[in-house]
Design a protein around this motif. Structure first.
Motif, PDB file in Angstrom:
ATOM      1  N   ARG A  29       0.820  -1.221   0.000  1.00 37.48           N
ATOM      2  CA  ARG A  29       0.000   0.000   0.000  1.00 37.48           C
ATOM      3  C   ARG A  29       0.850   1.265   0.000  1.00 37.48           C
ATOM      4  NH1 ARG A  29      -5.101  -0.862   2.218  1.00 37.48           N
ATOM      5  NH2 ARG A  29      -5.564   1.203   1.376  1.00 37.48           N
ATOM      6  N   ILE A  30       2.170   1.098   0.167  1.00 36.81           N
ATOM      7  CA  ILE A  30       3.041   2.254   0.387  1.00 36.81           C
ATOM      8  C   ILE A  30       4.066   2.382  -0.729  1.00 36.81           C
ATOM      9  CG2 ILE A  30       4.707   3.319   1.968  1.00 36.81           C
ATOM     10  CD1 ILE A  30       3.402   1.737   4.234  1.00 36.81           C
ATOM     11  N   GLY A  31       4.262   3.590  -1.222  1.00 35.98           N
ATOM     12  CA  GLY A  31       5.401   3.912  -2.075  1.00 35.98           C
ATOM     13  C   GLY A  31       6.384   4.732  -1.256  1.00 35.98           C
ATOM     14  N   TYR A  32       7.660   4.405  -1.352  1.00 37.33           N
ATOM     15  CA  TYR A  32       8.653   5.034  -0.464  1.00 37.33           C
ATOM     16  C   TYR A  32       9.845   5.487  -1.283  1.00 37.33           C
ATOM     17  CZ  TYR A  32      12.082   5.386   3.365  1.00 37.33           C
ATOM     18  OH  TYR A  32      13.028   5.820   4.255  1.00 37.33           O
ATOM     19  N   VAL A  33      10.209   6.755  -1.130  1.00 42.37           N
ATOM     20  CA  VAL A  33      11.380   7.314  -1.805  1.00 42.37           C
ATOM     21  C   VAL A  33      12.379   7.730  -0.732  1.00 42.37           C
ATOM     22  CG1 VAL A  33      12.257   9.115  -3.328  1.00 42.37           C
ATOM     23  CG2 VAL A  33      10.002   8.129  -3.748  1.00 42.37           C
ATOM     24  N   GLU A  34      13.533   7.042  -0.722  1.00 44.64           N
ATOM     25  CA  GLU A  34      14.553   7.335   0.279  1.00 44.64           C
ATOM     26  C   GLU A  34      15.281   8.638  -0.043  1.00 44.64           C
ATOM     27  OE1 GLU A  34      17.050   3.939   1.559  1.00 44.64           O
ATOM     28  OE2 GLU A  34      15.964   2.832   0.018  1.00 44.64           O
ATOM     29  N   GLN A  35      15.904   9.164   0.981  1.00 43.48           N
ATOM     30  CA  GLN A  35      16.656  10.410   0.835  1.00 43.48           C
ATOM     31  C   GLN A  35      17.824  10.238  -0.137  1.00 43.48           C
ATOM     32  OE1 GLN A  35      17.802  12.040   4.582  1.00 43.48           O
ATOM     33  NE2 GLN A  35      18.888  13.779   3.700  1.00 43.48           N
ATOM     34  N   ASP A  36      18.495   9.080  -0.083  1.00 41.35           N
ATOM     35  CA  ASP A  36      19.665   8.860  -0.934  1.00 41.35           C
ATOM     36  C   ASP A  36      19.296   8.385  -2.334  1.00 41.35           C
ATOM     37  OD1 ASP A  36      21.281   9.571   1.164  1.00 41.35           O
ATOM     38  OD2 ASP A  36      21.519   7.521   1.885  1.00 41.35           O
ATOM     39  N   ALA A  37      18.011   8.032  -2.545  1.00 38.06           N
ATOM     40  CA  ALA A  37      17.536   7.575  -3.855  1.00 38.06           C
ATOM     41  C   ALA A  37      18.459   6.525  -4.466  1.00 38.06           C
ATOM     42  CB  ALA A  37      17.389   8.766  -4.808  1.00 38.06           C
ATOM     43  N   PRO A  38      18.639   5.361  -3.813  1.00 39.68           N
ATOM     44  CA  PRO A  38      19.579   4.354  -4.334  1.00 39.68           C
ATOM     45  C   PRO A  38      19.136   3.776  -5.666  1.00 39.68           C
ATOM     46  CG  PRO A  38      18.277   3.441  -2.541  1.00 39.68           C
ATOM     47  CD  PRO A  38      17.965   4.898  -2.588  1.00 39.68           C
ATOM     48  N   VAL A  39      20.110   3.533  -6.517  1.00 43.39           N
ATOM     49  CA  VAL A  39      19.885   2.869  -7.808  1.00 43.39           C
ATOM     50  C   VAL A  39      20.774   1.636  -7.832  1.00 43.39           C
ATOM     51  CG1 VAL A  39      20.168   3.053 -10.310  1.00 43.39           C
ATOM     52  CG2 VAL A  39      19.249   4.984  -9.015  1.00 43.39           C
ATOM     53  N   LEU A  40      20.203   0.490  -8.170  1.00 47.34           N
ATOM     54  CA  LEU A  40      20.954  -0.760  -8.172  1.00 47.34           C
ATOM     55  C   LEU A  40      21.599  -0.994  -9.527  1.00 47.34           C
ATOM     56  CD1 LEU A  40      18.472  -3.102  -6.263  1.00 47.34           C
ATOM     57  CD2 LEU A  40      20.225  -1.591  -5.350  1.00 47.34           C
ATOM     58  N   LEU A  58       4.937   4.043  -9.683  1.00 48.56           N
ATOM     59  CA  LEU A  58       4.524   2.915 -10.516  1.00 48.56           C
ATOM     60  C   LEU A  58       3.730   1.895  -9.702  1.00 48.56           C
ATOM     61  CD1 LEU A  58       4.938   2.037 -13.494  1.00 48.56           C
ATOM     62  CD2 LEU A  58       6.814   0.599 -12.696  1.00 48.56           C
ATOM     63  N   ARG A  59       3.913   1.883  -8.389  1.00 49.01           N
ATOM     64  CA  ARG A  59       3.202   0.926  -7.526  1.00 49.01           C
ATOM     65  C   ARG A  59       1.755   1.341  -7.267  1.00 49.01           C
ATOM     66  NH1 ARG A  59       6.397  -2.273  -4.177  1.00 49.01           N
ATOM     67  NH2 ARG A  59       5.130  -1.861  -2.338  1.00 49.01           N
ATOM     68  N   ARG A  60       1.360   2.529  -7.712  1.00 51.57           N
ATOM     69  CA  ARG A  60       0.021   3.072  -7.438  1.00 51.57           C
ATOM     70  C   ARG A  60      -0.282   2.986  -5.936  1.00 51.57           C
ATOM     71  NH1 ARG A  60      -3.184   3.546 -12.154  1.00 51.57           N
ATOM     72  NH2 ARG A  60      -2.438   2.368 -13.954  1.00 51.57           N
ATOM     73  N   PRO A  61       0.519   3.617  -5.117  1.00 53.11           N
ATOM     74  CA  PRO A  61       0.361   3.432  -3.661  1.00 53.11           C
ATOM     75  C   PRO A  61      -0.838   4.201  -3.115  1.00 53.11           C
ATOM     76  CG  PRO A  61       2.058   5.063  -4.103  1.00 53.11           C
ATOM     77  CD  PRO A  61       1.630   4.528  -5.442  1.00 53.11           C
ATOM     78  N   GLY A  62      -1.383   3.689  -2.003  1.00 50.29           N
ATOM     79  CA  GLY A  62      -2.401   4.438  -1.282  1.00 50.29           C
ATOM     80  C   GLY A  62      -1.777   5.458  -0.355  1.00 50.29           C
ATOM     81  N   LEU A  63      -0.480   5.264  -0.062  1.00 48.89           N
ATOM     82  CA  LEU A  63       0.283   6.188   0.781  1.00 48.89           C
ATOM     83  C   LEU A  63       1.656   6.356   0.149  1.00 48.89           C
ATOM     84  CD1 LEU A  63       0.909   7.771   3.405  1.00 48.89           C
ATOM     85  CD2 LEU A  63       1.481   5.572   4.477  1.00 48.89           C
ATOM     86  N   THR A 122      -2.692   9.646  -0.108  1.00 51.36           N
ATOM     87  CA  THR A 122      -2.110  10.283   1.076  1.00 51.36           C
ATOM     88  C   THR A 122      -0.606  10.415   0.846  1.00 51.36           C
ATOM     89  OG1 THR A 122      -3.755   9.130   2.408  1.00 51.36           O
ATOM     90  CG2 THR A 122      -1.909  10.155   3.584  1.00 51.36           C
ATOM     91  N   VAL A 123      -0.104  11.643   0.938  1.00 46.75           N
ATOM     92  CA  VAL A 123       1.316  11.898   0.699  1.00 46.75           C
ATOM     93  C   VAL A 123       1.929  12.511   1.955  1.00 46.75           C
ATOM     94  CG1 VAL A 123       3.037  13.070  -0.731  1.00 46.75           C
ATOM     95  CG2 VAL A 123       0.895  12.264  -1.761  1.00 46.75           C
ATOM     96  N   VAL A 124       3.012  11.905   2.437  1.00 44.87           N
ATOM     97  CA  VAL A 124       3.770  12.450   3.570  1.00 44.87           C
ATOM     98  C   VAL A 124       5.190  12.701   3.074  1.00 44.87           C
ATOM     99  CG1 VAL A 124       4.566  12.093   5.930  1.00 44.87           C
ATOM    100  CG2 VAL A 124       2.381  11.108   5.185  1.00 44.87           C
ATOM    101  N   MET A 125       5.640  13.939   3.203  1.00 42.35           N
ATOM    102  CA  MET A 125       6.922  14.321   2.618  1.00 42.35           C
ATOM    103  C   MET A 125       7.782  15.051   3.641  1.00 42.35           C
ATOM    104  SD  MET A 125       7.706  16.458  -0.873  1.00 42.35           S
ATOM    105  CE  MET A 125       6.537  17.752  -0.481  1.00 42.35           C
ATOM    106  N   VAL A 126       8.974  14.509   3.884  1.00 43.24           N
ATOM    107  CA  VAL A 126       9.986  15.256   4.634  1.00 43.24           C
ATOM    108  C   VAL A 126      10.548  16.302   3.685  1.00 43.24           C
ATOM    109  CG1 VAL A 126      12.238  15.126   5.746  1.00 43.24           C
ATOM    110  CG2 VAL A 126      10.528  13.342   6.163  1.00 43.24           C
ATOM    111  N   ALA A 127      10.465  17.563   4.077  1.00 39.33           N
ATOM    112  CA  ALA A 127      10.824  18.638   3.149  1.00 39.33           C
ATOM    113  C   ALA A 127      11.843  19.570   3.784  1.00 39.33           C
ATOM    114  CB  ALA A 127       9.575  19.422   2.756  1.00 39.33           C
ATOM    115  N   HIS A 128      12.675  20.177   2.927  1.00 43.55           N
ATOM    116  CA  HIS A 128      13.649  21.140   3.428  1.00 43.55           C
ATOM    117  C   HIS A 128      13.686  22.375   2.548  1.00 43.55           C
ATOM    118  CE1 HIS A 128      15.904  19.509   0.130  1.00 43.55           C
ATOM    119  NE2 HIS A 128      16.938  20.289   0.368  1.00 43.55           N
ATOM    120  N   ARG A 129      12.763  22.468   1.595  1.00 42.76           N
ATOM    121  CA  ARG A 129      12.680  23.666   0.763  1.00 42.76           C
ATOM    122  C   ARG A 129      11.327  24.331   1.004  1.00 42.76           C
ATOM    123  NH1 ARG A 129      15.367  22.205  -5.157  1.00 42.76           N
ATOM    124  NH2 ARG A 129      17.449  21.718  -4.358  1.00 42.76           N
ATOM    125  N   LEU A 130      11.364  25.622   1.233  1.00 42.56           N
ATOM    126  CA  LEU A 130      10.145  26.349   1.552  1.00 42.56           C
ATOM    127  C   LEU A 130       9.146  26.297   0.407  1.00 42.56           C
ATOM    128  CD1 LEU A 130       9.015  28.059   3.880  1.00 42.56           C
ATOM    129  CD2 LEU A 130       9.696  30.074   2.571  1.00 42.56           C
TER     130      LEU A 130
END
Length: 605
Positions: free
Chosen positions: A419-430, A496-501, A531-539
């Motif tokens: 149900r969750i889509g998650y984007v990490e701060q470091d945005a890792p690419v494998l 792409l996961r069509r998350p609910g959060l 539902t979107v929850v975002m840690v933000a550092h830009r005004l």
């Protein structure tokens, strides 16, 4: 480095046999062929005795000669086939061990992996499983075959001469006592050697993981010295293990030589006295030479098994670490686009260890379905940890986190994370292709939806530039991509996961102004149905939010809109004062207030 937990589970030998059990048929077949070859070797001295008797007695010797040749050929052919089967089984055992270990590694709790050294974990999955290869197959076969062949040789030697057999048994018992005394030292030295190799891998992994930083700071020599120190420690431990193994080997060789000299002297005297035939002495000496092989096999099997048991302890150490429960049955995903979810934190506190500092403390928070919630606060306030609790990377020390009114600990993990889509701060690419990275969690996503997401995240220009489009390899950690491109790939993967959060941890930190504005439009559109929850550092990102949560020292200080918080939250006002407020976000300065300073980011968030 990750410690080996206490042996609370199965004994190492029982665990070792559990790796062999699925491949027992191949191992038993190989062992049987090798044993048959050993029997052929065991019969040869008796045939040689018959041949000598025939030659000295003037009787026909063709039959014993042909039988001796046949036994030689049989021992070689079946021995080779037996060894081949054992080696094939060894490879299968290693594959089984690696599959089990990797499956377990990927189930470990995030907190456990956070406290581990990746290089040590890699050492367990590669070096230790390779040690297991010999211990679980050839060492076990050598041990069993050695015992059986020694027993057979002893019986036949007893038939030839009981006095000479007594001499040999005394020497073998002395060898057994020496070997048993060395076994604990060999096992201990083997464990220490493998731990040291794991430590060297950990140091090297840390160095390679920060390769550009090392070069930029001219720290090659310093890091090389650290790796060399770890390698030297592994060398010292390896020398200790080699010393004890060598002593066992020397004892074996010395025992055979002493037995040969004594048997030759005593046997020669008995032949001279007429108490023993020459042919019997020759056959006995051949058996003594033959014993050298099984005795060496037996001692080698024992010493090799100790190294294998040390490897099993390190491998099983992973099984004793805290892991996620991914075996609970997940429900079938609902058809269509998932509904947005509500999120609630009910008096949530978190400490990573008992008595340690509070990361979050008495957090009370309610987030409705749909809408954009921005989380801001000073560095170390607990913003990223808030998202980690929703994903169940950690469990709260007290209180509960709820999704749609249900404690996240009551959700099957597969259902929760679906149900969750998650984007990490470091945005890792494998390492792999761009398609592999974007579709990592949605391998069956329809192509039209994939194309739409790529367009939303402005990755289409990148695809046109790459030689093979989506199927272009992106290099280790995405080294062929810019930081902004890696971040957009991570965002595309989540959408792409069509998350609910949708959880976003500073998703704009590496984007330029144009792409940040575009992402802001994407997030705003997604927030209408998700539902979107975002840690933000830009005004510029914060002012668009439907609600803003201000965190400080692990506590929620205020919740409201940008305008509300400017009026009612001194901490937020101080953070916002580091920004140049323009356009619709501009606020008239209050009487006596200091003009805001110009800056690109909220520097302290």
């Amino acid at each position: 480095m990750l410690p080996i937990p206490g042996a609370a589970g199965r004994a190492p030998l029982a665990s070792l046999l559990s790796y062999v059990r699925p491949h027992a048929r191949g191992l038993l077949g190989g062992a049987a062929l090798m044993f048959l070859g050993g029997l052929a070797n065991l019969a040869q001295p008796m045939v040689v005795k018959s041949l000598i008797d025939a030659l000295t007695g003037g009787t026909p010797y063709r039959e014993p000669m042909l039988l001796l040749v046949a036994l030689l050929l049989l021992s070689v052919v079946v021995g080779v086939w037996g060894m081949y089967l054992v080696e094939l089984t060894a490879e299968s055992v290693v594959l089984t061990a690696r599959r089990r270990l990797v499956a377990r590694l990927l189930r470990l709790r995030v907190a456990v992996v956070d406290g581990a050294e990746p290089g040590d974990l890699l050492s367990r999955a590669t070096g230790d499983t390779t040690q297991l290869r010999a211990a679980a197959t050839s060492n076990v076969v050598d041990l069993v075959a050695g015992v059986l062949q020694i027993a057979g040789a002893v019986v036949l030697m007893g038939r030839l001469d009981a006095v000479l057999l007594a001499v040999v048994l005394v020497v073998l018992l002395m060898l057994a006592a020496v070997t048993l005394a060395l076994v604990p030292r060999i096992r201990s030295a083997g464990e220490e050697a493998q731990e040291a190799v794991g430590g060297m891998g950990a140091v090297l992994e840390r160095t390679l993981g920060a390769f550009r930083t090392v070069k930029a700071n001219g720290a090659e020599e310093r890091q090389a010295a650290a790796v060399h120190a770890a390698a030297r420690q592994a060398w010292r431990r390896g020398r200790q293990a080699a010393r004890w193994v060598s002593l066992a080997g020397i004892a074996t060789g010395l025992a055979v030589q002493v037995a040969f000299i004594v048997v030759l002297g005593v046997g020669g005297a008995r032949v001279a006295a007429g108490g023993l035939a020459v042919s019997s002495l020759v056959a006995f000496l051949l058996y003594l030479f033959y014993l050298g092989g099984p005795v060496t096999q037996l001692v080698g099997g024992v010493t090799g098994l100790q190294a294998g048991l040390a490897a099993v302890r390190r491998i099983d150490g992973i099984a004793e670490l805290a892991a996620e429960d991914l075996d609970r049955p997940a429900h079938a995903p609902a058809a269509g686009i998932p509904a947005p979810v509500t999120v609630a934190f009910r008096d949530v506190s978190l400490r990573h260890r008992p008595g340690g500092p509070a990361i979050l403390e008495h957090v009370e928070l309610r987030l409705p379905a749909t809408g954009l919630t921005a989380v801001v606060g000073p560095s170390g306030a607990g913003k990223t940890t808030l998202l980690a609790l929703i994903e169940r990377f950690y469990d709260p020390t007290s209180g509960q986190v709820e999704i749609d009114g249900r404690d996240v600990r009551d959700w099957p993990l597969a259902d929760l994370r679906a149900r969750i889509g998650y984007v990490e701060q470091d945005a890792p690419v494998l390492s792999g292709t761009l398609r592999d990275n974007v579709t990592m969690g949605s391998a069956s996503a329809p192509e039209p939806w994939l194309v739409e997401v790529l367009e939303q995240t402005r990755l289409v220009p990148l695809l046109r530039r790459l030689p093979d489009g989506l199927d272009t390899a992106v290099g280790h950690h995405g080294t062929t991509l810019s930081g902004g491109e890696r971040q957009r790939i991570a965002i595309a993967r989540a959408l792409l996961r069509r998350p609910g959060l949708l959880l976003l941890d500073e998703p704009t930190s590496q984007l330029d102004a144009m792409n940040e504005r575009a992402l802001g439009e994407i997030v705003a559109a997604v927030a209408r149905t998700t539902t979107v929850v975002m840690v933000a550092h830009r005004l510029s990102t914060v002012t668009r939010a439907d609600r803003i949560v201000v965190l400080d020292a692990g506590r929620v200080r205020a919740v409201g809109t940008h305008a509300d918080l400017l009026d009612g939250c001194e901490l937020y006002r101080g953070l916002a004062a580091t920004q140049l407020l323009t356009g619709a976000a501009a606020q008239a300065p209050r009487p006596g207030a200091q003009a805001p300073r110009q800056s690109a980011d909220i520097a302290t968030i």
